[in-house]
Structure formats: structure tokens, C-alpha cells
Scaffold this active site. Structure first.
Site, mmCIF file in Angstrom:
data_model
loop_
_atom_site.group_PDB
_atom_site.id
_atom_site.type_symbol
_atom_site.label_atom_id
_atom_site.label_comp_id
_atom_site.label_asym_id
_atom_site.label_seq_id
_atom_site.Cartn_x
_atom_site.Cartn_y
_atom_site.Cartn_z
ATOM 1 N N ASP A 200 0.903 -1.141 0.000
ATOM 2 C CA ASP A 200 0.000 0.000 0.000
ATOM 3 C C ASP A 200 0.943 1.192 0.000
ATOM 4 O OD1 ASP A 200 -1.405 2.298 0.894
ATOM 5 O OD2 ASP A 200 -3.011 0.996 1.584
ATOM 6 N N HIS A 201 1.011 1.900 -1.116
ATOM 7 C CA HIS A 201 2.093 2.891 -1.229
ATOM 8 C C HIS A 201 1.965 4.010 -0.191
ATOM 9 C CE1 HIS A 201 -0.752 5.244 -3.690
ATOM 10 N NE2 HIS A 201 0.028 6.282 -3.505
ATOM 11 N N HIS A 263 -5.898 2.660 1.620
ATOM 12 C CA HIS A 263 -5.097 3.803 2.082
ATOM 13 C C HIS A 263 -5.641 4.417 3.390
ATOM 14 C CE1 HIS A 263 -3.230 3.200 -1.661
ATOM 15 N NE2 HIS A 263 -3.981 3.980 -2.410
HETATM 16 C C1 BG6 Z 1 -3.971 4.895 -5.986
HETATM 17 C C2 BG6 Z 1 -5.362 4.942 -6.557
HETATM 18 O O1 BG6 Z 1 -3.814 3.774 -5.152
HETATM 19 O O2 BG6 Z 1 -3.734 6.057 -5.218
HETATM 20 C C3 BG6 Z 1 -5.576 6.196 -7.383
HETATM 21 O O3 BG6 Z 1 -5.590 3.803 -7.378
HETATM 22 C C4 BG6 Z 1 -5.202 7.426 -6.583
HETATM 23 O O4 BG6 Z 1 -6.919 6.296 -7.837
HETATM 24 C C5 BG6 Z 1 -3.819 7.263 -5.964
HETATM 25 O O5 BG6 Z 1 -5.234 8.549 -7.452
HETATM 26 C C6 BG6 Z 1 -3.509 8.402 -5.016
HETATM 27 O O6 BG6 Z 1 -2.178 8.308 -4.601
HETATM 28 P P1 BG6 Z 1 -1.362 9.588 -4.135
HETATM 29 O O7 BG6 Z 1 -0.045 9.050 -3.712
HETATM 30 O O8 BG6 Z 1 -1.291 10.497 -5.335
HETATM 31 O O9 BG6 Z 1 -2.150 10.210 -3.028
#
Ligand code: BG6
Length: 512
Positions: A200-201, A263
């Protein structure tokens, strides 16, 4: 910068962490994520001298691509997406160790070729390497890839060589509880849990890691971190972007699957968990699972705990933008939500009676991710409402992005001969204190997986617990079709039903 002022994670990275000789194999090597995030992450790790001396990068994909062309794709990706400009000297260290293997995902002979390719690398350097497989493909081929890694011996489990192989699995990890369980069963048939890194990044974001430091490296927060002092918690992950060209994917996903289940729940788990006994991966993840398990089932239907909506046409930065239903690839009667808000109750000693509100949406007024801890109001004895004082509740907010930092709202006296008060914001900003060139989430996560630290990855039981909470919501929404789907103008802070969710308990969304 003085060593004592450097960020603790950076100190840790530069001084104490080293990965063994590693081959990183990327499945889905010509995909968008590889170009935007993975290749730039590898490049920046090389730039920071954090890759092992014997590091090799292998792209794997269905499209036949000669090695040279793959290297050109990689340099283009670095030039376009790396946070640092490409330095030819740094790239020269990785380029000769970058190659490509073409093959299908259900093509066992191609996996045997991949195994032979890795064996050639080992022969060349004269020692065994660990192999980190990064599955960055559409989820439909996760299972065939995993099974072929097992069948070709690359996963190592049945050869007694598990320590040689690791696998990173990109999101989405399933689309509901049943599919997440099935995926876990497939994974465990091939890998041991300690070989598996579910991404989960958000966990790789600097400020999300800092949440752990703020909570547990400071003595002032823990005594207040409970139902006696905290009134409510709000977690917002708002985006300005719409679905853009990802309509096909998004229609199958929606906000609850795409953002809330993963997230925002990770942010909640780190905010609400008990202090772990150590920063060891299992200790941290045990606490996360424990708090997720204490969340009460969500009440569905009118006056329930969930709200959903789609964005309608509106104005963003002075330009008119279309509504969700007018975007490319979206069904005219689509029942997919682009916004979701949830009210959660955690039934444990620490949090009983403290509502946790989560919201996320596309095409909202501003890109902002934050966790706001709202404290109880002070008793109005000395500075009472009747006496003309309207004190704000203290709010501690963790700004995850952009403008990363931490702020605290306190009431203060306005200078002057009369006693009047005003809430003011005390702020710490990352960029001001540490400079703005912080590592991207994927750099941290790829390095951690190479090193074998699973703290910032999701364990199988964690993914299932979170899906267990949200699968009834997904089923309910599916059965309802468009019934109950609210709408909000693009560029606004969300639909009335999202506000109503809080009003029931006398709260309102904070304007981040
Ligand atoms: C991804 C989703 O996991 O996270 C996207 O699939 C979303 O829809 C993105 O835009 C948001 O990531 P960040 O790092 O830009 O907040």
C-alpha cells in the site's frame, strides 16, 4: 546538514541498512507503474548508493522487447518521472545490469527461461542472489504468475530456498473478502508469509512513517491518545483529479475499493493501534490487526454509517470539468462511487465512543490527505460562551500531503487591553525544516523489501480483516444500484450526505 537534524529514517537508511545481492524482476515491465514509479525508484536508490553492489534489474512482460529497447524505455522513464534529474554516471551503473525477458504470465516454459536467465546472472557473479519479484500487472494475472513462480522453482518454497525469493504484490489485493482470501490461499501455496510484501504505497510516504515517530517518540501524546481526551478523529484523502483515462479500471473499483479499504484504513490503523512492543514488522502488524478487529460492523441503509456519491460537472481551477457519468469509459447509469465517507466505531478500551470519520473522493476542492485529531473542548468556566468567548477545540493534524507537516490549533489571547481569544495554528513543515527532496514512497518500499523488512507492508490477515469490514457495504451498494447515490459538484468538498454523517453526532468536516 548537522547529523542530529537529519530525519531519523534517512539516518537509518544511510548508515545501517544493506541489501544482499539482488535481482529485481518486474512483471508488467512495460506498464505505467513501472515507468512512473518503479524504474525511478530503482534509479534514486542507485543515486543514494542504497542498492547492493550486485544488483540486477530484469523486466518481464508479454511484449517482446530487446534489452536495448528496454534500457531506452527505462531512461525515458527516469528522465520524465524521477524526482532527481538523470545523471549518466548513476545510470551507467545500472544500465549494463538491466535486461528483459519476454513471456506470457501463464506460460510455464517462459518462467523456466526466466529461471535460466537468473541462473546465468548467478554464474556470472559467482554467487547466489536473492530474487525480488515485483508483480505490477493487472490483478487478473496475479494468480498465474504466482503459480508459475512456484512451478518453475523460482519461489524457492519447495526447494528449501525460501530465503532466496521475495514477492511484492501491487494493489488491488482482491476486490472483496472472498477474492482476497483466494489470493492469500494461492500465495501461501507458493510462498511463506515472510516472503510476501503486499503493497500500500501510502505506508511508504514519509509523513505516514512519521506518524509512528510522532506517536511513539514523544512523551506528550500517548497520555492524551484516548477516549478521555479525544472527541473524534477525521481522516481525509481528497484528490483534485478525476478518473481521467482510467475509467475502465475505476468502473470496476470505485472509491471504497480504490482508496478507503486500503489507504485510509492504513492511516486509521497507525493512528489508533496500541503501542507495539517493538518496531519489528510482526509486532507492528499484530497491533494493526488487533485494532482493525475491534471496529464494529457498519450500519447500512438510511441513517447508517456510510455515504457515497459521484461527482457532477463543476469548476476546477477556473475551468469547467465534466461529471463522472460524462467521462470516457463510464456507463451512463453507472453505480460506481467516486466519493465515500464512513463513520467507524472502535470498540476497545482506548477508543470506545470516539467516532472515526473517513472520507475520500476524486474531483474535490483541493488535493489534501490529513489525519485530524480533535480534542475535547475545555470546560467553559473561565472563558465561557456567555462571557463572549468561543474557544476552538484543540486539533492536532498530520498533513500527509501536500505541504507535509504537523499542526496544532490552540486558543490564544489577542494582544490588547481587553481579554479576547483567537485560535491560532502552530505548524511544523517538512519542507522548511528538512528541504523538499524527500524520497518517494516506492523507493522506501522497494528497499525495505530487498532488506526483508515487512513493517510497511500489509500482512495477509490485515488485508482480510479490512475487506471483512467493507464487503457487506459493497454487497449492499451493489444490491441498491443507484439508489442512495448522492452527487457533488466537481471542485466542492463533497455531497450533503457526507456532511450529514457527521451532523448526527454534532460534528462537521474540518476544512483542511
Ligand atoms: C492509488 C489509486 O492507489 O492512489 C488512485 O488507485 C489514486 O486512484 C492514488 O489517485 C492516489 O495516490 P497519491 O499518492 O497520489 O495520493
Amino acid at each position: 546538514m548537522a547529523e542530529s537534524l537529519r530525519h531519523p529514517f534517512l539516518q537509518g537508511l544511510s548508515k545501517h541498512r544493506g541489501a544482499p545481492p539482488t535481482v529485481v524482476v518486474i512483471f508488467g515491465a512495460s506498464g505505467d507503474l513501472t515507468a512512473r514509479k518503479l524504474i525511478p525508484a530503482v534509479y534514486n536508490l542507485a543515486h543514494d548508493n542504497l542498492l547492493p553492489a550486485d544488483f540486477y534489474l530484469v523486466g518481464y512482460g508479454r511484449k517482446p522487447i530487446p534489452d536495448d529497447e528496454f534500457r531506452t524505455l527505462a531512461t525515458d522513464a527516469i528522465k520524465e518521472f524521477s524526482r532527481r534529474e538523470m545523471s549518466p554516471e548513476v545510470w551507467a551503473r545500472i544500465a549494463p545490469r538491466t535486461s528483459y525477458v519476454a513471456g506470457g504470465y501463464d506460460d510455464k516454459p517462459a518462467f523456466d527461461r526466466l529461471a535460466a536467465h537468473i541462473a546465468d546472472i548467478e554464474k556470472k557473479i559467482g554467487r547466489e542472489v536473492q530474487v525480488l519479484f515485483y508483480i505490477s500487472t493487472p490483478p487478473s494475472v496475479f494468480a498465474p504468475i504466482l503459480l508459475n513462480l512456484g512451478a518453475s522453482g523460482l519461489a524457492g518454497k519447495h526447494l528449501g530456498k525460501s530465503h532466496h525469493a521475495k514477492v511484492i504484490i501491487e494493489k488491488p489485493f482482491g476486490k472483496d473478502l472472498t477474492s482476497a482470501r483466494e489470493l492469500n490461499v494461492t500465495i501461501r501455496s507458493v510462498f511463506e508469509e515472510y516472503q510476501v510484501y503486499r503493497i500500500d504505497h501510502y505506508l511508504g510516504k514519509e509523513t505516514v512513517q512519521d506518524l509512528l515517530v510522532q506517536r511513539f517518540a514523544n512523551a506528550i501524546f500517548e497520555p492524551l491518545w484516548n477516549r478521555n481526551f479525544i472527541d473524534s478523529v477525521q481522516i481525509t484523502v481528497a484528490e483534485e483529479v478525476g478518473v481521467g483515462t482510467r475509467g475502465g479500471y475505476y468502473e470496476q473499483s470505485g472509491c471504497l475499493r480504490d482508496m478507503i479499504q486500503n489507504h485510509t484504513m492504513q492511516l486509521l490503523a497507525l493512528t489508533a493501534m496500541e503501542p507495539p512492543v517493538s518496531m519489528d514488522a510482526e509486532a507492528v502488524r499484530d497491533e494493526k490487526v488487533k485494532v482493525l478487529k475491534a471496529i464494529q460492523p457498519l450500519v447500512l441503509g438510511p441513517n447508517g454509517d456510510v455515504a457515497r456519491a459521484q461527482y457532477a460537472a463543476g469548476m476546477m481551477a477556473g475551468k469547467s470539468v465534466p461529471g463522472y457519468l460524462q467521462e470516457g469509459g463510464i456507463a451512463p447509469e453507472s453505480g460506481t462511487e467516486t466519493y465515500a465517507a464512513i463513520r467507524l466505531s472502535i470498540n476497545n478500551w482506548r477508543w470506545q465512543g470516539v467516532p472515526f470519520y473517513l472520507r475520500s473522493g476524486k474531483r474535490m476542492a483541493r488535493r489534501v490527505s490529513e489525519i485530524a485529531i480533535n480534542f475535547k473542548r475545555p470546560p467553559g468556566t473561565l472563558f465561557s460562551k456567555d462571557g463572549g468567548f468561543d474557544l476552538a477545540a484543540n486539533t492536532l493534524s498530520f498533513q500527509i500531503q501536500p505541504d507535509e507537516g504537523l499542526s496544532l490549533i490552540v486558543n490564544t489571547k489577542i494582544p490588547g487591553l481587553e481579554t479576547r481569544t483567537q485560535p491560532v495554528k502552530m505548524s511544523f513543515r517538512y519542507a522548511t525544516t528538512f528541504g523538499s527532496n524527500t524520497p518517494e514512497a516506492y523507493e522506501r518500499l522497494v528497499l525495505d523489501a530487498m532488506i526483508g523488512d515487512g513493517t510497511l507492508f500489509i500482512r495477509g490477515d490485515e488485508a482480510e480483516t479490512s475487506w471483512g469490514l467493507y464487503t457487506p457495504v459493497l454487497d449492499h451498494w451493489k444490491a441498491e444500484g443507484r439508489k442512495g447515490m448522492d452527487s457533488y459538484a466537481a471542485g466542492s468538498w463533497g455531497p450533503p450526505s457526507g456532511d450529514a454523517l457527521l451532523m448526527k453526532s454534532g460534528h462537521q468536516w474540518r476544512q483542511p
